[in-house]
Write an enzyme that holds these catalytic residues in place. Structure first.
Site, PDB file in Angstrom:
ATOM      1  N   ASP A   1      33.609  73.538  66.595  1.00 18.84           N
ATOM      2  CA  ASP A   1      34.391  73.186  67.726  1.00 18.84           C
ATOM      3  C   ASP A   1      35.859  73.842  67.925  1.00 18.84           C
ATOM      4  O   ASP A   1      36.682  73.505  66.936  1.00 18.84           O
ATOM      5  CB  ASP A   1      34.508  71.732  67.917  1.00 18.84           C
ATOM      6  CG  ASP A   1      34.965  71.431  69.357  1.00 18.84           C
ATOM      7  OD1 ASP A   1      35.379  72.446  70.344  1.00 18.84           O
ATOM      8  OD2 ASP A   1      35.275  70.146  69.609  1.00 18.84           O
TER       9      ASP A   1
ATOM     10  N   ASP B   1      36.124  78.395  74.510  1.00 17.88           N
ATOM     11  CA  ASP B   1      35.753  77.111  73.724  1.00 17.88           C
ATOM     12  C   ASP B   1      34.300  77.099  73.364  1.00 17.88           C
ATOM     13  O   ASP B   1      33.517  77.189  73.988  1.00 17.88           O
ATOM     14  CB  ASP B   1      35.709  75.977  74.721  1.00 17.88           C
ATOM     15  CG  ASP B   1      35.434  74.467  74.107  1.00 17.88           C
ATOM     16  OD1 ASP B   1      35.714  74.515  73.112  1.00 17.88           O
ATOM     17  OD2 ASP B   1      34.995  73.908  75.057  1.00 17.88           O
TER      18      ASP B   1
END
Ligand SMILES: *[C@@H]1O[C@H](CO)[C@@H](O)[C@H](O)[C@H]1NC(C)=O
Ligand SMILES: *[C@@H]1O[C@H](CO)[C@@H](O)[C@H](O)[C@H]1NC(C)=O
Ligand SMILES: *[C@@H]1O[C@H](CO)[C@@H](O)[C@H](O)[C@H]1NC(C)=O
Ligand SMILES: *[C@@H]1O[C@H](CO)[C@@H](O)[C@H](O)[C@H]1NC(C)=O
Ligand SMILES: *[C@@H]1O[C@H](CO)[C@@H](O)[C@H](O)[C@H]1NC(C)=O
Length: 411
Positions: free
Chosen positions: A103, A283
């Site tokens: 992440d 992301d």
């Protein structure tokens, strides 16, 4: 620091009398690479649009200092992500290997969601509880320091990690490997501390394991539900995974994108600009490409797409697909093309997201607010599967390069 002085002195003396050079730190050009596996959850109804939109909302709220101060997500329904990219990370001695979500949009590393956190002799409690809320779930745990191994037995000593005792929304995975900016760790500990918690990347760099303070991500497009098809590289870039040169762009100064790996970007559909240059983020925790509502409406209008209630995605007919134009993402003067095939969900995985086999679903979706919000797009892994990406902390920049799959007809 003071107590370590005699040890340091001994080491220096040992070095000075040694006839052969000792390798104290690893070669400054060592790269640490981890295999990345893509998982599409074929058993649950994967609400990828809802999960992505919930994440976008949470990222914006969090940047404004709302929504993660130790609160469990009470009113917001938790959406299972459905699609995740995980890497194996070994913690403790003897080590337990956990599948952690990679992440770039958060920075705490933690384990214990699926496989329980196994304490060993290297696990040391801190005085803090850790608590983080994500768009797709939340966790609480004991913050510990432990031995963390990445790749070929390369270890980080004293890495601060969360040993989860509660988590929600993380079925099928064990936790998160947080490789976002370190500032995102602020306010995650209880009682709160003023300092940040060094990330895995920070510690690899400061402990001399890697020579460059950066991490690179390679996701190969796939139409299989469960496959190891990517690579996470700490400390540099893996030239076998990209073609041509890497182009960089400085991090954006526009909030709230500036709290993440934020960049400025414009988007055109064919020759029509659908999003003027604005701030957003890159992301790895988002599946789709999300764009501001006004830009998305222009895209829908231009493509003739219609919404599909089963998947939450928009779909187009075969005739509309035959007419689909390329999308161009203009970043720091360089144009990154998403060819028509890169704009559609892998058809072999339609049923995995609740769709029908012969439909053509688009991987662009609405971020949930008009442009001008400070976070107007998210280049999620539908984009990152087409471009190699570099997250350079030292240079405050993000880089992209072509891969051999940039224009591939894999979907
Ligand atoms: C271990 O890590 C913690 C938290 O990151 C830090 O406060 C502490 O100084 C470190 N201790 C050593 C011996 O490096
Ligand atoms: C898939 O998601 C469902 C909930 O949507 C969950 O119950 C199940 O454990 C998940 N399976 C895997 C393998 O992640
Ligand atoms: C995907 O891989 C994981 C880990 O190897 C395994 O536990 C899981 O059952 C697999 N799921 C499917 C649908 O094959
Ligand atoms: C990337 O590939 C495109 C063609 O698909 C080409 O036009 C462009 O110059 C390449 N960029 C780099 C930096 O190699
Ligand atoms: C939709 O497309 C038409 C041309 O095809 C254009 O005239 C109209 O302005 C567009 N509407 C929006 C909201 O983009």
């Amino acid at each position: 620091m003071a107590p370590s002085f005699p040890i340091l002195l001994t080491l220096l003396l040992a070095l000075s009398v040694s006839a052969t050079p000792l390798t104290v730190a690893r070669d400054a050009h060592t790269l640490v690479s981890l295999p990345i596996a893509k998982r599409v959850n074929v058993t649950g109804v994967a609400q990828i649009v809802k999960a992505d939109q919930a994440r976008a909302k949470q990222l914006k709220a969090r940047a404004l200092g709302q929504g993660h101060q130790g609160k469990r997500a009470g009113s917001e329904p938790v959406e299972n992500q459905g699609v995740t990219y995980v890497a194996p990370v070994a913690i403790g001695s003897p080590a337990t290997t956990y599948s952690l979500i990679i992440d770039t949009g958060s920075s705490n590393t933690w384990a214990g969601a699926g496989t329980a956190y196994a304490r060993t002799s290297t696990t040391k409690d801190t005085l803090n509880i850790v608590s983080v809320t994500y768009g797709s779930g939340n966790f609480e745990g004991q913050e510990v320091t432990d031995l963390v191994s990445l790749g070929d037995g390369l270890t980080i000593e004293n890495q601060s990690v969360g040993a989860a005792f509660y988590s929600e929304g993380f079925s099928g995975v064990d936790g998160i490997l947080g490789i976002g900016p370190v500032d995102l760790t602020e306010g995650t500990l209880i009682p709160s501390v003023t300092s940040t918690i060094p990330t895995v990347t920070d510690n690899l760099f400061t402990q001399g394991v890697i020579g460059a303070h950066e991490v690179s991500v390679y996701f190969q497009p796939t139409n299989q539900a469960n496959v190891t098809n990517g690579e996470l590289t700490f400390g540099g870039t893996d030239s076998s995974k990209y073609v041509g040169e890497i182009n960089y762009t400085p991090l954006t100064t526009t909030s709230s994108a500036s709290n993440y790996w934020g960049i400025n970007q414009a988007i055109s559909y064919g020759s029509t600009t659908i999003l003027s240059e604005t701030a957003g983020i890159v992301d790895t925790g988002t599946t789709l490409v999300l764009i501001a509502t006004d830009a998305f409406n222009a895209y829908v209008n231009a493509t003739g797409a219609t919404s599909d209630s089963a998947t939450g995605l928009y779909k187009i007919t075969a005739a509309q697909y035959a007419n689909l134009q390329s999308l161009y993402f203009i970043i720091n003067g360089v144009s990154y093309e998403l060819v028509p095939n890169a704009q559609i969900w892998p058809r072999a995985l339609n049923s995995a997201i609740g769709g029908t086999a012969d439909s053509i679903y688009l991987i662009l979706s609405d971020i949930g607010s008009n442009s001008g919000s400070g976070l107007d797009f998210i280049n999620g892994f539908a984009f990152l599967e087409r471009y190699y990406s570099v997250f350079d902390t030292a240079g405050s920049r993000v880089g992209f390069a072509n891969t051999s799959y940039t224009t591939a007809e894999t979907n």
